[in-house]
Design a protein around this motif. Structure first.
Motif, PDB file in Angstrom:
ATOM      1  N   LYS A  48      12.224  -0.317  -2.188  1.00 42.27           N
ATOM      2  CA  LYS A  48      12.585   1.021  -1.721  1.00 42.27           C
ATOM      3  C   LYS A  48      11.716   1.472  -0.544  1.00 42.27           C
ATOM      4  CE  LYS A  48      15.247   2.906  -5.422  1.00 42.27           C
ATOM      5  NZ  LYS A  48      15.596   4.111  -6.187  1.00 42.27           N
ATOM      6  N   ILE A  49      10.746   0.661  -0.161  1.00 41.46           N
ATOM      7  CA  ILE A  49      10.012   0.916   1.083  1.00 41.46           C
ATOM      8  C   ILE A  49      10.759   0.209   2.210  1.00 41.46           C
ATOM      9  CG2 ILE A  49       7.787   0.747   2.260  1.00 41.46           C
ATOM     10  CD1 ILE A  49       7.860   2.576  -0.257  1.00 41.46           C
ATOM     11  N   PHE A  50      10.758  -1.111   2.209  1.00 37.77           N
ATOM     12  CA  PHE A  50      11.717  -1.877   3.006  1.00 37.77           C
ATOM     13  C   PHE A  50      11.825  -3.281   2.440  1.00 37.77           C
ATOM     14  CE2 PHE A  50       7.937  -1.079   5.737  1.00 37.77           C
ATOM     15  CZ  PHE A  50       7.329  -2.317   5.694  1.00 37.77           C
ATOM     16  N   SER A  51      12.906  -3.952   2.795  1.00 39.49           N
ATOM     17  CA  SER A  51      13.284  -5.196   2.123  1.00 39.49           C
ATOM     18  C   SER A  51      12.551  -6.407   2.689  1.00 39.49           C
ATOM     19  CB  SER A  51      14.793  -5.419   2.259  1.00 39.49           C
ATOM     20  OG  SER A  51      15.120  -5.690   3.616  1.00 39.49           O
ATOM     21  N   ASP A  52      12.568  -7.494   1.909  1.00 39.98           N
ATOM     22  CA  ASP A  52      12.049  -8.773   2.400  1.00 39.98           C
ATOM     23  C   ASP A  52      12.808  -9.218   3.649  1.00 39.98           C
ATOM     24  OD1 ASP A  52      10.306  -8.813   0.293  1.00 39.98           O
ATOM     25  OD2 ASP A  52      11.311 -10.413  -0.814  1.00 39.98           O
ATOM     26  N   ALA A  87       0.835  -1.209   0.000  1.00 44.63           N
ATOM     27  CA  ALA A  87       0.000   0.000   0.000  1.00 44.63           C
ATOM     28  C   ALA A  87       0.868   1.256   0.000  1.00 44.63           C
ATOM     29  CB  ALA A  87      -0.928  -0.012   1.211  1.00 44.63           C
ATOM     30  N   GLU A  88       1.952   1.234   0.771  1.00 46.70           N
ATOM     31  CA  GLU A  88       2.843   2.393   0.835  1.00 46.70           C
ATOM     32  C   GLU A  88       3.584   2.590  -0.485  1.00 46.70           C
ATOM     33  OE1 GLU A  88       4.582   5.695   2.885  1.00 46.70           O
ATOM     34  OE2 GLU A  88       2.768   4.485   3.147  1.00 46.70           O
ATOM     35  N   ALA A  89       3.996   1.490  -1.116  1.00 45.95           N
ATOM     36  CA  ALA A  89       4.684   1.578  -2.408  1.00 45.95           C
ATOM     37  C   ALA A  89       3.757   2.156  -3.473  1.00 45.95           C
ATOM     38  CB  ALA A  89       5.181   0.199  -2.829  1.00 45.95           C
ATOM     39  N   ARG A  90       2.498   1.731  -3.467  1.00 52.04           N
ATOM     40  CA  ARG A  90       1.520   2.296  -4.403  1.00 52.04           C
ATOM     41  C   ARG A  90       1.339   3.790  -4.155  1.00 52.04           C
ATOM     42  NH1 ARG A  90      -2.205  -1.167  -7.085  1.00 52.04           N
ATOM     43  NH2 ARG A  90      -1.899  -3.376  -6.579  1.00 52.04           N
ATOM     44  N   ARG A  91       1.191   4.153  -2.885  1.00 51.70           N
ATOM     45  CA  ARG A  91       0.941   5.560  -2.540  1.00 51.70           C
ATOM     46  C   ARG A  91       2.104   6.449  -2.962  1.00 51.70           C
ATOM     47  NH1 ARG A  91       2.000   9.341   1.200  1.00 51.70           N
ATOM     48  NH2 ARG A  91       3.476   8.033   2.342  1.00 51.70           N
TER      49      ARG A  91
END
Length: 385
Positions: free
Chosen positions: A240-244, A229-233
């Motif tokens: 680049k949001i946070f890693s696996d 959801a954050e990556a879409r937003r």
């Protein structure tokens, strides 16, 4: 190259005029730049095209109807030269539904003739003694305006391709490998769709990589959904949001305090400032159901794995004998097809390899048919057992 040694195409009418001109050419070079390292949903951001005398950069953000390009890409008359073009073709097909004919790939050609380096810079340096800088390889091609320096760099991706093609084609002819190269280029004309992993795919990969509690698995699933959801937003790729790795660390450690969360590798100051509250809330929240993967069903054909193993071993031996990379002996998909359904007789073998006449005559009909015939017996034996 000198700055501005190209023509920018920024509107649909200019693109149509360009394509009308390109259709009169017998050969052009093509490359694309995409923003997969910088956006949630990747898209093509530039298309670079060179003829023997002129260079063009098409900006799809300005010339937003790229359908005329389909005419030149599909043309059987005009040869299109790419370097390592498989992903460019996948992107062009994905974004615009284009079809392709009459291709030449300088990376494949360089690999066939035994070049030591296969990247564009390495091949250009080896064949033309020209150095190409790699400064902007991972840049954000979706930004606008693009600096002149980035546009100059992008143009070098097609600037030398026609000259490279001429040199490498002569080498292929001298080595007797041009028919094999033609089969490789023909396969490129049907790009494969790349299936990007879903949130469920990511969950199954992470959850089976370690032994977790029910809460740990619930945390993984909720963090995956939060990240998506954050990556879409923010229109950013997931990593680049946070890693696996960070998701897995949180699920394993289950931190309940800020200092515990901050100690995990990969959290960093930005993630702590922006996501720590939500992450800690997820860790403390109730356990929710997680996706259930369908039970794995083994292949219905019990001899498949055995036949595939025999084919792989044969392909490696044949490649050594021919002094080629193994994929040039038998394409991977064809090998899988033969493992699933072996040819019944020499005519069936020839029919199944009609798209690969050079491989059939050079390698498979002589070296491979006794092996391929034996594959059927392996399957029969396994079924009886």
């Amino acid at each position: 190259m000198n700055k501005k040694n190209y023509i920018m195409i920024k509107d649909n009418s200019a693109l149509k005029e360009l394509v009308d001109h390109l259709l009169k050419e017998n050969i052009i070079a093509v490359d694309t730049e995409s923003n997969g390292l910088h956006a949630y949903q990747e898209r093509i951001c530039l298309v670079q095209i060179s003829t023997k005398t002129k260079n063009y950069i098409v900006d799809p953000f300005e010339a937003d109807d790229l359908s005329p390009l389909g005419k030149i890409l599909e043309s059987k008359k005009t040869e299109k030269v790419f370097h390592s073009g498989e992903y460019d073709l996948i992107c062009l097909w994905r974004d615009y539904g284009f079809r392709f004919n009459n291709l030449f790939d300088t990376m494949i050609a360089a690999k066939l003739v035994g070049n030591n380096k296969l990247g564009l810079g390495g091949v250009v340096e080896e064949e033309l003694k020209i150095h190409i800088p790699k400064k902007f390889q991972k840049s954000d091609w979706g930004q606008r305006p693009l600096p002149d320096e980035m546009l100059d760099y992008a143009m070098t991706d097609t600037l030398y391709l026609i000259r490279l093609r001429d040199i490498l084609k002569k080498k292929l002819e001298l080595a007797g490998l041009l028919p094999l190269a033609a089969e490789e280029f023909d396969m490129l004309s049907t790009p494969l769709e790349i299936a990007h992993p879903t949130s469920e795919d990511i969950f199954w990969k992470l959850s089976r990589s370690t032994s977790l509690s029910r809460r740990g698995n619930s945390v993984i699933w909720k963090l995956i959904l939060m990240r998506d959801a954050e990556a879409r937003r923010r229109d950013r790729p997931l990593f680049k949001i946070f890693s696996d790795k960070l998701i897995l660390s949180i699920a394993e450690e289950l931190p309940t305090k800020r200092e515990e969360l901050a100690s995990l590798k990969g959290m960093g100051r930005y993630n702590m400032q922006n996501y720590s509250g939500r992450i800690l809330s997820i860790v403390k929240s109730k356990i929710d159901p997680v996706p259930k993967k369908e039970k794995f069903n083994p292949p219905s054909n019990p001899g498949f794995r055995y036949r595939l193993d025999k084919l792989q071993r044969w392909r490696i031996r044949a490649a050594r004998k021919a002094k080629l990379s193994s994929e040039f002996i038998m394409p991977r998909q064809l090998m899988y097809d033969f493992a699933e359904s072996p040819p019944l007789d020499p005519e069936d073998l020839k029919r199944k390899m009609e798209r690969f006449p050079y491989r059939y005559e050079k390698y498979v009909s002589e070296w491979g048919f006794p092996l391929i015939k034996s594959l059927e017996k392996v399957g029969e034996k396994l079924i009886k057992e």
